[in-house]
Write an enzyme that holds these catalytic residues in place. Structure first.
Site, PDB file in Angstrom:
ATOM      1  CG  ASP A  11      -0.560  20.157   3.440  1.00  0.00           C
ATOM      2  OD1 ASP A  11      -0.402  19.534   2.375  1.00  0.00           O
ATOM      3  OD2 ASP A  11      -0.568  21.398   3.518  1.00  0.00           O
ATOM      4  CG  ASP A 130       6.567  24.081  -4.358  1.00  0.00           C
ATOM      5  OD1 ASP A 130       5.448  23.704  -4.743  1.00  0.00           O
ATOM      6  OD2 ASP A 130       7.177  23.555  -3.403  1.00  0.00           O
TER       7      ASP A 130
END
Lengths: 251, 210
Positions: A11, A130
């Site tokens: 990330d 997601d």
């Protein structure tokens, strides 16, 4: 025999790897290139970079990161976060990415996947999804899990495949960060519906979890951040363990 | 003139290929100029996207003739993935005729094996090479090493003797061929980590022998 893949996820915020930079030396640097090199040496099969803020400034630093990493690390690189148009994808590919993942924008405009696949080939287009279970339905969320939709993921995976996605990166929000294993039931349900590769994400806490996702869950690859960044396990340890459990991996 | 010409077919991942070549010979150029190509010591034809896209670009800019001329000069050529598939006569992926430098066809990878097990298409990820014939390209590369593949179609050469390696998926997929000065690989050496870079090093060494 095709090897199952282990994919560390980095990330990126402001040019740094943000998850797990605090705990081990390798992360004290917090430098994406160093971490990418380290994971490559350890035998990572691919790398995923996610722009977690998707701001204009972060985009620019991410492009630099990809450019830098791709001149040193010769394994497939996927870049995602805030990809909204064909041109966003083009910029990432030119910087050295091999695949681009599309998430929220595909929900509002599923044809974006088709457009990108037509221009650059399906192998370049990863559909990132997601998911969170609401009552009995695995529901698709967007905007980094902040916005709920009314879409059932079982329908959605078929739509993205029809539209030309080459791979699905499926994150279980229920399991993410829980360390108690991937959502195997979800993986199986999705696998029944698709004929493109499936990357499992969310929930890895032990090496057994990787085995389960790849064998019981039948995933083609596992994505993990925390267990590698925080230094609990190395990629080499993970691969040795998988091999011991009769799962084909690249050593 | 560059030592190594990387053929600009407009739709390839030549950036990654160039970065890999740069490690061994910085005197290289992404080009579609006939003159530059013919005067270089080695030619690389990268390949991403579909055969028709690549072939269309090739025919439009008459690169097919350049490739053939280069081949006849006897200097080493390395073709990668779709760059390999366009060498054949026909492909199930597209309508355009191939370059026909290699006899044979390109077919869709079967979804089922002999035992009716289902396989995902594209064949995407790391798979082991089974080297079936000595090749300079595989110098210092061990048998059964994993390389990175991503493709939905596979090459079926008529002359099986040109096959230098295969990889096993739903069936045996031809992973590399060698015919005279022509080397072609179905996998992506520029995405196969250090062992893939070794392929580039071996190829560049071949270009230096001339």
């Amino acid at each position: 025999m095709l090897s199952k893949r282990i994919i560390p996820c980095l990330d990126i915020d402001n040019g740094r790897v943000v998850k797990g930079t605090k705990f081990l030396n390798i992360r004290d640097a917090g430098d994406p290139s160093e971490l990418a090199n380290f994971y490559n040496k350890e035998g990572a099969d691919e790398l995923v970079f996610l722009d977690i803020t998707a701001t204009h400034e972060n985009r620019k630093t991410l492009i630099d990161v990809v450019r830098n990493v791709s001149s040193q690390v010769f394994i497939p690189l996927t870049v995602g976060g805030g990809i909204r148009a064909l041109n966003d994808m083009k910029i990432m590919l030119e910087a050295g990415a091999d695949k681009v993942s599309i998430n929220s924008s595909a929900i509002s405009n599923p044809k974006l996947i088709t457009e990108c696949a037509k221009e650059f080939g399906s192998q370049c287009v990863v559909s990132a999804i997601d998911v969170k279970k609401i009552d009995t339905q695995w529901t698709v969320f967007t905007h980094g899990g902040r916005k709920v939709t009314d879409i059932d993921v079982i329908d959605w995976v078929q739509i993205v495949e029809e539209n030309g996605a080459g791979e699905i990166l499926l994150t279980s929000m229920d399991k993410d960060g829980s360390y108690d294993g991937y959502d195997l039931e979800l993986l199986n349900r999705i696998n029944e519906k698709i004929s493109i590769p499936l990357i499992a994400s969310g929930g890895a806490g032990k090496l057994e979890h990787l085995v389960d996702a790849l064998s019981v869950g039948n995933a083609d690859a596992v994505l993990a951040a925390s267990i590698f960044h925080y230094g609990e396990f190395s990629i080499k340890q993970a691969k040795d363990f998988l091999r011991k459990n009769k799962i084909q991996v690249r050593l | 003139m560059p030592n190594i010409a990387i053929l600009d077919t407009k739709s390839a991942n030549f950036h990654s290929v160039k970065k890999a070549v740069d490690l061994f010979d910085t005197d290289n150029e992404i080009t579609s100029s006939r003159d530059q190509v013919l005067r270089s010591k080695g030619l690389i034809i990268p390949g991403v996207s579909s055969t028709d896209t690549v072939l269309n670009n090739i025919y439009e800019s008459e690169l097919d003739k350049t490739i053939l001329e280069f081949y006849e000069l006897g200097k080493p050529i390395l073709c990668i993935c779709v760059g390999m598939q366009i060498l054949f006569e026909t492909s199930e992926e597209g309508k355009l005729p191939g370059l026909s430098i290699i006899e044979g066809k390109v077919i869709r990878i079967p979804e089922f094996d002999n035992n009716k097990n289902n396989y995902k298409i594209p064949h995407m990820g790391w798979n082991q090479l089974e080297i079936s014939k000595d090749s300079n390209l595989f110098s210092e590369i061990e048998n059964k090493t994993d390389f990175y593949f991503v493709h939905s179609y596979q090459c079926v050469p008529k002359d099986k003797k040109i096959i230098t390696s295969i990889t096993n998926y739903s069936n045996n997929i031809v992973a590399s061929i060698e015919k005279n000065n022509l080397y072609a690989v179905q996998f992506h050496p520029e995405k196969s980590s250090n062992i893939g870079l070794k392929i580039y090093e071996n190829f560049i060494n071949l270009t230096r022998k001339n």
